[in-house]
Design an enzyme around this catalytic site. Structure first.
Site, PDB file in Angstrom:
ATOM      1  N   CYS A 157      60.289  45.612  55.639  1.00 39.52           N
ATOM      2  CA  CYS A 157      59.072  46.423  55.556  1.00 39.52           C
ATOM      3  C   CYS A 157      58.855  46.850  54.116  1.00 39.52           C
ATOM      4  CB  CYS A 157      59.158  47.644  56.477  1.00 39.52           C
ATOM      5  SG  CYS A 157      60.460  48.796  56.000  1.00 39.52           S
ATOM      6  N   ASP A 176      29.743  29.316  27.906  1.00 42.07           N
ATOM      7  CA  ASP A 176      29.642  28.414  26.774  1.00 42.07           C
ATOM      8  C   ASP A 176      28.827  27.202  27.217  1.00 42.07           C
ATOM      9  OD1 ASP A 176      30.227  27.297  24.230  1.00 42.07           O
ATOM     10  OD2 ASP A 176      31.794  26.086  25.156  1.00 42.07           O
TER      11      ASP A 176
END
Length: 782
Positions: free
Chosen positions: A20, A454
């Site tokens: 856990c 770009d």
């Protein structure tokens, strides 16, 4: 290993015994007590990635983990990226050993679950159906429940004892206490409380109430808690195994043996012995052993598992082949250009592994909460027992309520909510050709509202290609004009000439190109040569003296800032060829989908204004910045951030590295430079800008899945804990609910493995017209 403490080392450990989020926090805190050590522990993968100084040995790390009550298996220690060498041939064996250990552990868990189920089911049926309770049925149930409570629940007891020795409590502590309390109470009631009398009948109830005095047993709770938690753990493990499918798929692409050429001989060798510069053979149906350059043969290559691109790629001499891709056509001879850890497949695998080892902010919060949650639950359980006894309730009812609190509050789902979703998402992203560097990249993708694009190499392919060819009616025709122009340009080194020749070879592949004689190149004008019996000129386009159809084509090309040349045959203008940097597949659709996702596209390029405007108009981008230096691109990003925008930058070159690093999120094209990829948070492997829209959609779905998981994990405890404290929940049903919550969280995460981008939602877009090359138009500069 390096001796430089500033760089630090990275060591991976496999941790056994974590169940856990409380376990995760314990391991991280224990490792952090070592000087200069930081660790990220992933419950879903069962691994810890530890950064430590050189003087801290891996054995010391493993000892620290074991001191926390867990078992640590040392994996390969790694240097920082810039100091890594080639692949370690032992890695494959190590991975196989780990897989074998996990397989053996899975077999043991399956066997324990099977025997526990066989012993538990009669106890559950007899306890829950009073009509089936025969004389002395309770003693049969006790005989069947004893091995379940001891042997079946032994993993929980063992880990709880280990935690007790280290003054720590985890999920196993809660389960062990619940099983022990239920079985111990039942044993006391049978031997000393009158529950063992022949003819005893016991009604089944969903709430925490018992019979009179101590004549009531809770054997069904003891076996039910054990059975359902084991079943939930088994299903959870199998589901978590599915979230790691991407890494196993990538590992399966690695070739074990390769055939190399040594003179006239072909020799099979292990791939670990392959060296850069070796020539190796790839037959039809085989995988390419490593990255290289094709030197002989042509073939279609399936790269779908490496880049996510489903369409095969045609390879010819001089082109790059990627390791892990499948040769679907003819025989290829490839020269190795990268081996081991330097290959593209190795880098992809490393990025996926690193991404899955990281933690999102939500997971760090969940781990912190879980670290305090278990002690609080223990205190609540004790308080509930005291309250019910003080209120005059039956002892067994008080014990049942306390046990229900212990069992129902296990924080399994809390610990699995985020890492399982991240594992499934990064795996799915890799299959779609999107590599993320970690959870922070997914979180960043979710919040991006502006993307700076770009042009060259991002929206466009980055190399010159023939776009449109316009031929004079009644002349030699388009195909013949291209053939003749390609033959003459084959002797030229000019970029436009190479593009024309490549196009001619593709369109005239069956016949090839004829030889050229009397070749002449005139700088600034063009080339001339004799092909067959004709004189062919490929020269700069000039509007004077052109037929109307070619004049119109030249005007259109100049209006769009495209380069154009005229093909003259025996002094007569026959065709006009437009050459440009063509858009990448899906560029227009990608920009359109980004707008639909609420992301504003911005074009920033070093090209001149006319070229930038033409590209922006083609892609439907409103905001354009031209002639940008690398510094100006970074300044543009900073300005957008000052306006409150969350900015992503997409680029592929060294000139984009500064902007990529300055942005909230840097995204590199997989075909780009190492500098751009190194500065980026996300890499689009398949070289298709549309993968960016896929990445944004996947990130938003992933973060939505994580939120759903966490809401369920917290909400489950918020609802069930009060019910258990109020005595309204049987411990057996509490165990079932707890196990189901973990399985549901993992199953919800697994849905990400089949997530598909909504590409159909975008408009189909315009035809792929050529876009500007960035070179002056109307004149051919040689």
């Amino acid at each position: 290993m390096t001796d430089s403490p500033a760089l630090g080392l990275v060591t991976d450990l496999t941790i056994w015994g974590m169940t856990c989020a409380a376990c995760v926090r314990r391991v991280e805190r224990r490792l952090a007590k070592l000087e200069g050590v930081t660790a990220q522990v992933n419950l879903a993968t069962g691994r810890a990635r530890v950064t430590h100084p050189p003087e801290t040995t891996p054995d010391a790390l493993a000892a620290a983990v074991e001191a926390a009550g867990y078992t640590a298996v040392l994996l390969r220690p790694e240097l920082p990226e810039e100091q890594r060498g080639g692949a370690d041939p032992e890695d494959g064996g190590q991975d196989r050993n780990e897989a074998g250990a996990k397989g053996a552990e899975s077999a043991r868990e399956r066997e324990r679950l099977l025997y526990t189920a066989l012993l538990s089911l009669p106890v559950l049926v007899l306890s829950m159906v009073p009509a089936l309770q025969f004389r002395n049925w309770q003693w049969l149930c006790f005989a069947l429940a004893a091995p379940v409570a001891v042997w079946g629940a032994w993993p929980f007891h063992l880990r709880a004892l280990r935690g007790l020795r280290h003054s720590a409590a985890t999920m196993d502590t809660l389960v062990s206490l619940g099983v022990t309390a239920s079985f111990s109470w039942s044993a006391y009631a049978l031997f000393f409380g009158g529950a063992g009398e022949p003819g005893m009948r016991m009604p089944f109830t969903l709430v925490a109430s018992g019979g009179h005095g101590t004549a009531h047993v809770y054997l069904e709770a003891a076996v039910g808690v054990t059975l359902f938690v084991l079943l939930g753990r088994f299903l959870e493990t199998r589901a978590r195994h599915g979230t790691g499918e991407a890494l196993r798929s990538l590992a399966s692409l690695a070739v074990k043996e390769v055939t190399i050429r040594r003179g006239a001989r072909e020799v099979p060798i292990p791939v670990a012995e392959l060296r850069t510069g070796d020539l190796f053979v790839v037959r039809p149906g085989e995988r390419v052993a490593t990255d290289g350059q094709v030197v002989e043969g042509t073939s279609a290559v399936d790269m779908s598992l490496v880049t996510g691109e489903s369409e095969p790629v045609e390879l010819a001499p001089g082109q790059e082949a990627t390791g892990g891709s499948v040769n679907a056509g003819g025989l290829l001879v490839v020269r190795a250009t990268a081996v081991g850890a330097d290959t593209r497949l190795a880098r992809i695998t490393r990025m996926v592994t690193d991404a899955q080892a990281g933690k999102a902010r939500a997971q760090r919060l969940a781990d912190t909460v879980a670290g305090f949650f278990v002690p609080i639950v223990l205190a609540l359980s004790a308080a509930v027992l005291g309250f019910w006894l003080g209120a005059g309730a039956e002892t067994q009812a008080a014990v049942t309520a306390a046990v229900a609190v212990l069992v129902v509050a296990c924080p399994c789902a809390l610990g699995l909510a985020t890492p399982t979703a991240l594992m499934a998402a990064t795996g799915r992203g890799a299959r779609l050709g999107v590599l993320v560097s970690g959870p922070h990249a997914l979180e960043g993708l979710q919040h991006v509202d502006t993307v700076v694009l770009d042009k060259t190499g991002t929206l466009t392919s980055g190399h010159m290609s023939v776009g449109w060819v316009t031929a004079v009616p009644g002349g030699v025709g388009e195909a013949e004009a291209v053939r003749l122009a390609g033959a003459v340009e084959a002797a030229s080194e000019h970029p436009l000439g190479r593009a024309i020749t490549a196009h001619a070879r593709r369109t005239n592949a069956p016949d090839g190109l004829p030889p050229v004689r009397d070749f002449t190149a005139r700088p600034g004008h063009g080339v001339t040569g004799r092909v067959d019996t004709r004189t062919v000129e490929v020269v700069s386009a000039d509007a004077s003296g052109l037929p109307p159809v070619l004049s119109a084509a030249l005007e259109r090309a100049e209006g769009s800032a495209r380069s154009a040349v005229v093909v003259r045959v025996d002094g007569r203008a026959e065709a006009l060829i437009e050459v440009a940097d063509l858009p990448r597949p899906g560029s227009y659709r990608a920009v359109d989908r980004l707008r639909r996702l609420g992301v504003r596209p911005v074009l920033a390029t070093g090209d001149r204004a006319a070229v930038a405007r033409a590209v922006a108009e083609e892609m439907g981008i409103a905001e354009v910045h031209s002639r940008c230096t690398p510094e100006e691109k970074a300044a543009l990003v900073a300005r957008l951030q000052e306006e409150g925008r969350r900015v992503a930058v997409v680029g592929d070159g060294i000139n984009d590295a500064a902007a990529l690093a300055r942005a909230d999120l840097g995204i590199a094209m997989g075909s780009g430079t190492d500098a751009a990829i190194g500065a980026a948070d996300v890499t689009l492997v398949r070289g298709d800008i549309e993968a960016l829209a896929d990445a944004v959609g996947l990130a938003r779905r992933t973060l939505g899945t994580i939120r759903t998981n966490l809401v369920w994990a917290f909400g489950y405890n918020a609802v069930t804990l009060p019910l258990a404290m109020a005595g309204l929940l049987n411990p057996m049903l509490a165990a079932l609910a707890m196990s189901a919550s973990s399985v549901l969280v993992v199953a919800n995460s697994l849905r990400l493995r089949t997530w598909e981008p909504r590409r159909a939602a975008a408009r189909s877009g315009r035809p792929p017209r050529p876009v500007p090359s960035g070179r002056p138009t109307g004149r051919r500069n040689r």
